[in-house]
Design a protein around this motif. Structure first.
Motif, mmCIF file in Angstrom:
data_model
loop_
_atom_site.group_PDB
_atom_site.id
_atom_site.type_symbol
_atom_site.label_atom_id
_atom_site.label_comp_id
_atom_site.label_asym_id
_atom_site.label_seq_id
_atom_site.Cartn_x
_atom_site.Cartn_y
_atom_site.Cartn_z
ATOM 1 N N HIS A 1 0.828 -1.213 0.000
ATOM 2 C CA HIS A 1 0.000 0.000 0.000
ATOM 3 C C HIS A 1 0.858 1.258 0.000
ATOM 4 C CE1 HIS A 1 0.872 -0.542 4.285
ATOM 5 N NE2 HIS A 1 0.463 0.690 4.504
ATOM 6 N N LEU A 2 2.014 1.207 0.655
ATOM 7 C CA LEU A 2 2.901 2.361 0.671
ATOM 8 C C LEU A 2 3.635 2.517 -0.656
ATOM 9 C CD1 LEU A 2 4.354 2.093 4.286
ATOM 10 C CD2 LEU A 2 2.528 3.583 3.447
ATOM 11 N N GLN A 3 4.005 1.410 -1.259
ATOM 12 C CA GLN A 3 4.637 1.486 -2.574
ATOM 13 C C GLN A 3 3.689 2.114 -3.593
ATOM 14 O OE1 GLN A 3 6.653 -2.088 -3.987
ATOM 15 N NE2 GLN A 3 6.808 -2.824 -1.887
ATOM 16 N N MET A 4 2.425 1.706 -3.553
ATOM 17 C CA MET A 4 1.455 2.262 -4.496
ATOM 18 C C MET A 4 1.224 3.741 -4.227
ATOM 19 S SD MET A 4 -1.317 -0.777 -5.183
ATOM 20 C CE MET A 4 -1.816 -1.017 -3.487
ATOM 21 N N ALA A 5 1.115 4.113 -2.950
ATOM 22 C CA ALA A 5 0.905 5.525 -2.627
ATOM 23 C C ALA A 5 2.113 6.361 -3.021
ATOM 24 C CB ALA A 5 0.623 5.671 -1.128
ATOM 25 N N GLU A 6 3.304 5.837 -2.793
ATOM 26 C CA GLU A 6 4.515 6.572 -3.157
ATOM 27 C C GLU A 6 4.578 6.792 -4.665
ATOM 28 O OE1 GLU A 6 9.316 6.199 -2.376
ATOM 29 O OE2 GLU A 6 8.188 4.406 -2.941
#
Length: 405
Positions: A244-249
């Motif tokens: 989820h953080l990779q996608m948000a980044e």
């Protein structure tokens, strides 16, 4: 999603090009457009319990329906509703008018309470049964089709599954976080030779290779911006390099450029048992996602709207496993500096048994699609006619409030 890309997806999957195909099978997408505002749509898969996320503590029937889930202190919102403590990182946004909610919302889907059908209808954005083939494309793609000058390379997808919401005539390219494809010149030449007599297949494979190499190269370039440094610090401090953080980044990085629209999904919202333990984990991911987007977008946060939608709500009464079962009326979360937050929208139907849908669920009083339509109307200047006839055919959005500042 275009028929060409769907054909390429099927071809790559059937030929065993799993690494090359991974970038083309994802739940996140981006689109460049001739406006300066941004829209991010999050699909919360599993049916988020809106009654636990935004708790109607002012309703006299709430505590009795949830003897364990209603216990504990929530964060104050407006005197009637409180916010789940797991969303505490987002609570300051409420005070700034950058976080809001719409309660007692739903799609036209009723009664069967199937995740698959509910999600399909949410993403198709139509009251028709999508399995009959009445409308095979998604509402976000139909919105893109209504905008002039959308080119073939202006949409991106990230993740490992398709988003029906982005399927349709407007082109969408795709990428999956963590995917790397490194081929020697000899291997690339071999691929070209193998498919030399099949130019369509050859073009599909080479496009997948080129897309992966381009994005890998773009990620390798350190911009040195304050937003990138802040995002890196947040990722290290929270859940590492979770998906989820990779996608948000990645979304924040693209949205700081030419990208204008992003859509992806977060799972983990099906809470049949031990909800008090399971739901905070999903809410923590949601809070981290929104916070990373806010930090990563920097000054663009003021031009951004985020809509978090789920396929349906959950039962008003908690079950014997201290969880909740599939319901009807649910909750939409909205965030971003471009939206009118600081308010729980919607007409509250009440929780007395006679007011419930089928005497078990929160009664829907608003169409969740109308809120999405109002957001696009304000952010992108689309007319009500386009939204109610082309994007969401047959939608009555007359009762939905205007959401954009």
């Amino acid at each position: 999603m275009s028929k060409l890309l769907m054909t390429r997806r099927r071809f790559l999957a059937s030929t065993g090009c799993s690494v090359a195909a991974a970038p083309l099978m994802t739940p996140m997408a981006f689109a460049q457009a001739p406006w300066d505002t941004r829209l991010i749509v999050l699909i919360l898969r599993g049916a988020m319990d809106g009654l636990d996320v935004v708790r109607p503590v002012g309703d006299p029937h709430f505590a009795a329906a949830r003897p364990t889930l209603a216990a504990g202190d929530g964060l104050p919102l407006d005197g009637f509703f409180t916010l789940h403590p797991a969303l505490a990182p987002l609570h300051p946004l409420w005070a700034k008018g950058e976080l809001g909610f719409a309660h007692a919302t739903s799609t036209p889907y009723r009664d069967k309470r199937s995740h698959f059908d509910g999600q399909d209808l949410l993403e198709a954005g139509t009251g028709f049964d999508v399995k009959t083939g009445a409308l095979r494309d998604g509402w976000l793609n139909r919105m893109l089709q209504a905008v002039p000058d959308i080119e073939a390379d202006t949409a991106y997808a990230i993740g490992r599954e398709d988003l029906l919401m982005l399927a349709g005539g407007a082109p969408v390219a795709n990428w999956s976080p963590g995917t790397r494809l490194e081929l020697s010149p000899q291997a690339r030449r071999l691929i070209e030779m193998v498919y030399e007599e099949h130019p369509i297949y050859q073009a599909a494979v080479l496009e997948a290779l080129d897309l992966t190499e381009q994005i890998a190269a773009s990620e390798a370039v350190a911009t040195g911006s304050d937003e990138d440094e802040d995002m890196a610090a947040m990722m290290e401090a929270s859940s590492g390099n979770a998906a989820h953080l990779q996608m948000a980044e990645f979304a924040a990085q693209r949205l700081r450029g030419d990208t204008r629209i992003a859509a992806f999904s977060l799972s983990g919202w099906d809470t049949h048992g031990n909800q008090a333990s399971g739901l905070p984990k999903a809410l923590k991911q949601l809070a981290e996602t929104i916070e990373l987007l806010r930090v990563g977008l920097g000054p663009l946060w003021g031009k951004t709207g985020i809509l978090a939608m789920t396929e349906f709500g959950r039962t008003v009464r908690e079950n014997g496993s201290r969880g909740t079962d599939h319901g009807t009326g649910g909750l939409m979360l909205m965030a971003g500096g471009a939206l009118r937050g600081g308010k729980v929208y919607g007409r509250w139907p009440g929780l007395e048994e006679a007011a419930l849908y089928d005497r078990r669920d929160l009664m829907p009083t608003e169409d969740v699609r109308a809120y999405a339509a109002r957001a696009m109307e304000g952010l992108f200047g689309l007319s009500g006619t386009v939204l109610s006839e082309s994007v969401f055919p047959g939608l009555d959005m007359s009762q939905a409030p205007r959401l954009v500042l």
